[in-house]
Design an enzyme around this catalytic site. Structure first.
Site, short mmCIF file in Angstrom:
data_model
loop_
_atom_site.label_atom_id
_atom_site.label_comp_id
_atom_site.label_asym_id
_atom_site.label_seq_id
_atom_site.Cartn_x
_atom_site.Cartn_y
_atom_site.Cartn_z
N ASP A 86 0.80 -1.07 -0.02
CA ASP A 86 0.03 -0.02 0.08
C ASP A 86 1.09 1.25 0.07
OD1 ASP A 86 -2.97 -1.07 0.33
OD2 ASP A 86 -1.97 -1.87 2.11
N ARG A 94 3.72 3.00 3.42
CA ARG A 94 4.55 2.14 3.98
C ARG A 94 6.23 2.37 4.03
NH1 ARG A 94 0.14 1.66 5.60
NH2 ARG A 94 -1.50 0.05 4.99
N ARG A 156 -8.62 9.45 1.79
CA ARG A 156 -7.95 8.68 0.62
C ARG A 156 -8.42 8.67 -0.76
NH1 ARG A 156 -8.36 3.06 3.50
NH2 ARG A 156 -6.90 2.39 1.73
N LYS A 186 -8.82 0.20 -6.08
CA LYS A 186 -9.48 -0.02 -4.79
C LYS A 186 -10.45 0.53 -4.47
CE LYS A 186 -6.10 0.97 -1.71
NZ LYS A 186 -4.85 0.76 -1.09
N HIS A 187 -11.78 0.19 -3.77
CA HIS A 187 -11.85 -1.11 -3.30
C HIS A 187 -13.34 -1.55 -3.97
CE1 HIS A 187 -9.91 0.90 -0.18
NE2 HIS A 187 -9.25 -0.37 0.15
N HIS A 199 -12.21 -3.09 8.45
CA HIS A 199 -11.12 -3.72 9.05
C HIS A 199 -11.85 -4.23 10.59
CE1 HIS A 199 -8.60 -1.18 6.84
NE2 HIS A 199 -7.53 -2.09 7.07
N ASP A 269 -8.99 -7.75 -0.89
CA ASP A 269 -8.48 -6.94 0.16
C ASP A 269 -7.92 -7.98 1.46
OD1 ASP A 269 -7.89 -5.07 1.93
OD2 ASP A 269 -9.96 -3.92 1.87
#
Length: 531
Positions: A86, A94, A156, A186-187, A199, A269
């Site tokens: 990501d 990251r 995002r 995505k998503h 999540h 995902d």
């Protein structure tokens, strides 16, 4: 994890039925595990030699550009794997998880609404990724953020307008892939209209098919037209399409394949997310996703609290490997489906291998990219009141944010640090205690509105600047902001989350809406407020 046995020695053994060598390699080819540590563990190297299709990096795997490049070289030498990560810009990074991203996020680019800036930022992200030996950036977010209180998408997303999101998604994809890095929209079919973060729970988007087509699918159609190499499914139920969540729904996959004409890699995902792990089950969801038409199953960040305990990275991988192998042996998952999926993954690997390269010692963020990020950050700022040059000397900054974004992994202090650097002697105080967080890992209470960790009874702290996240997303945060403004009505409110409508936060006489947080945004805010 009934499909994994750990013997007295601590080694992990498989309980799956025996299959022939070719089938075993096909099963490996459709999996994308993560791992712990900053070097490739023995089990991962073994899996790579057995044909593992992909590996996903997380922030805890990465220490420096040199270490990351060496790790990527080791993984590529061991097998034909696509390395993914990501890297969206803004808060979801990251490579830059420790110091903050030098690239603005999608909402900043959508607010600036300049396709040339979006393309320049995408090129910069791609250069960073490619220099680190990474093949696939799990970006951009193609979701239309139609719910202002969305707990996981927000900044995002490029915006709330399908047309704007679609054009910027296509520009991002085109620019990133021109640099030799595969992009992933995505998503699918859209995470923008949710009040639940997948999540930590299972979202349901109860809209009709026409709304889905005219709103949520528009950016994905743009990404497909731009030649995007991958599309990621969401863990969301769309009753207009299926009673099953998108990741395990043949109807959703058919919509992407037949409806939009996508023939690239469909990646799930992370199946360690609680929307999956607490409903279908971790390992079983991989079987159902592959059977539905997903080509590459992302296992997720090792250590995410799964139902039934916290297995090791190797145990998580073995559980899924065994479940898929057993499903093939039992006839529940046709070998032909694995062949189709593996062929797509191998084609992606071939494309990325041809584009691989980059010098980590060379500055990856060139001046044009740096200038584009700075320009986008400045142009995205929305200002209310007399805030320009309003701060001088030592000031007090109070942070009332509480809810963290699990995808981001932490609340960033970039704006606060930028203000402190420009105004020596200033202080920062957080109203709510912060738990240690790692991106992709979640406890059930992490995003539950109204359950403050502490600070809700505080009478407030006199402040010159108040930092806040997405208004309306967390009652505890909103109450803390109200107390701050009652005590310091002239304080400058810096909104780092999704700003919603133009009249959001009417109680804030002086406000700056940043549309996200990154190093360029922090510098832009500090330059605006100080003199």
């Amino acid at each position: 994890m009934s499909s994994v046995n750990t013997g007295a020695s601590g080694s992990t053994t498989s309980t799956a039925p025996a299959v022939d060598e070719r089938t075993r390699r096909l099963v490996h080819a459709v999996l994308m595990p993560g791992f712990t540590g900053t070097s490739a563990p023995p089990w991962l190297l073994d899996a790579l030699r057995d044909g593992l299709g992909s590996v996903c990096y997380f922030g805890h795997n990465l220490e420096s550009p040199e270490q990351t490049a060496a790790l990527s070289e080791r993984i590529h030498a061991a097998g034909r794997a696509v390395i993914a990560m990501d890297e969206e810009g803004g808060g979801v990074t990251r490579l830059h998880v420790r110091g903050g991203s030098p690239h603005v996020g999608a909402a900043v680019l959508g607010r600036a609404d300049d396709l040339a800036l979006t393309a320049a930022v995408a090129r910069g992200i791609a250069r960073d990724v490619r220099a680190a030996g990474i093949d696939l950036a799990l970006a951009p977010v193609a979701d239309v953020n139609s719910d202002p209180a969305n707990p996981v998408i927000g900044v995002r997303s490029f915006g709330a307008d399908p047309g704007l999101v679609g054009t910027h998604t296509a520009a991002f994809v085109t620019a990133m892939q021109a640099e030799g890095v595969a992009a992933c929209a995505k998503h699918f079919p859209g995470h923008g209209d949710t009040k639940v973060d997948s999540h930590v729970g299972l979202p349901v988007v109860a809209v009709d098919l026409e709304t889905l087509r005219s709103r949520d699918l528009v950016p994905f159609a743009g990404a497909v037209a731009a030649g995007v190499r991958c599309v990621m499914t969401s863990h969301i139920v769309f009753p207009a399409l299926d009673s099953a969540m998108a990741t395990v729904s043949p109807a959703v996959v058919a919509l992407l394949r037949d409806g939009l004409g996508f023939d690239g890699v469909i990646v799930s995902d992370a199946i360690s997310m609680l929307a999956v792990a607490e409903t279908i089950g971790f390992a079983e969801s991989a079987v159902r996703a592959l059977a539905a038409g997903v080509d590459l199953v992302c296992l997720g960040n090792p250590g995410l609290p799964l139902t039934g305990g916290t297995p090791t990275d190797e145990e998580e991988f073995r559980a899924v490997l065994d479940a898929v192998t057993r499903a093939v042996a039992e006839g529940r998952l046709p070998v032909a489906r694995l062949e189709e999926a593996a062929a797509r993954v191998h084609a992606l690997a071939d494309w990325t291998q041809g584009a691989r390269g980059g010098d980590v010692s060379e500055a990856s963020v060139t001046s044009d990219v740096t200038d584009a990020n700075a320009a986008a950050a400045r142009r995205a700022l929305r200002v209310r009141g007399q805030v320009a040059g309003s701060l001088s000397g030592a000031v007090r900054v109070v942070d009332v944010r509480r809810r963290r974004n699990v995808a981001t992994g932490r609340l960033s202090d970039l704006v606060a640090d930028a203000l402190l650097n420009r105004l020596p002697g200033s202080t920062v105080e957080a109203v709510f205690a912060r738990t240690a967080t790692v991106e992709g890992r979640a406890q059930q209470g992490d995003l539950t509105p109204g359950e403050a960790q502490d600070g809700t009874a505080s009478p407030g702290i006199p402040a010159d600047v108040v930092l806040v996240g997405t208004p309306g997303s967390d009652p505890a945060q909103d109450a803390a902001l109200a107390r701050q403004l009652a005590l310091s009505p002239g304080a400058v409110v810096v909104c780092l989350g999704w700003p919603g409508t133009e009249d959001v936060l009417p109680e804030a006489v002086n406000a700056v809406f940043t549309h996200g947080e990154s190093l360029p945004t922090a510098r832009a805010v500090a330059a605006l407020l100080t003199r």
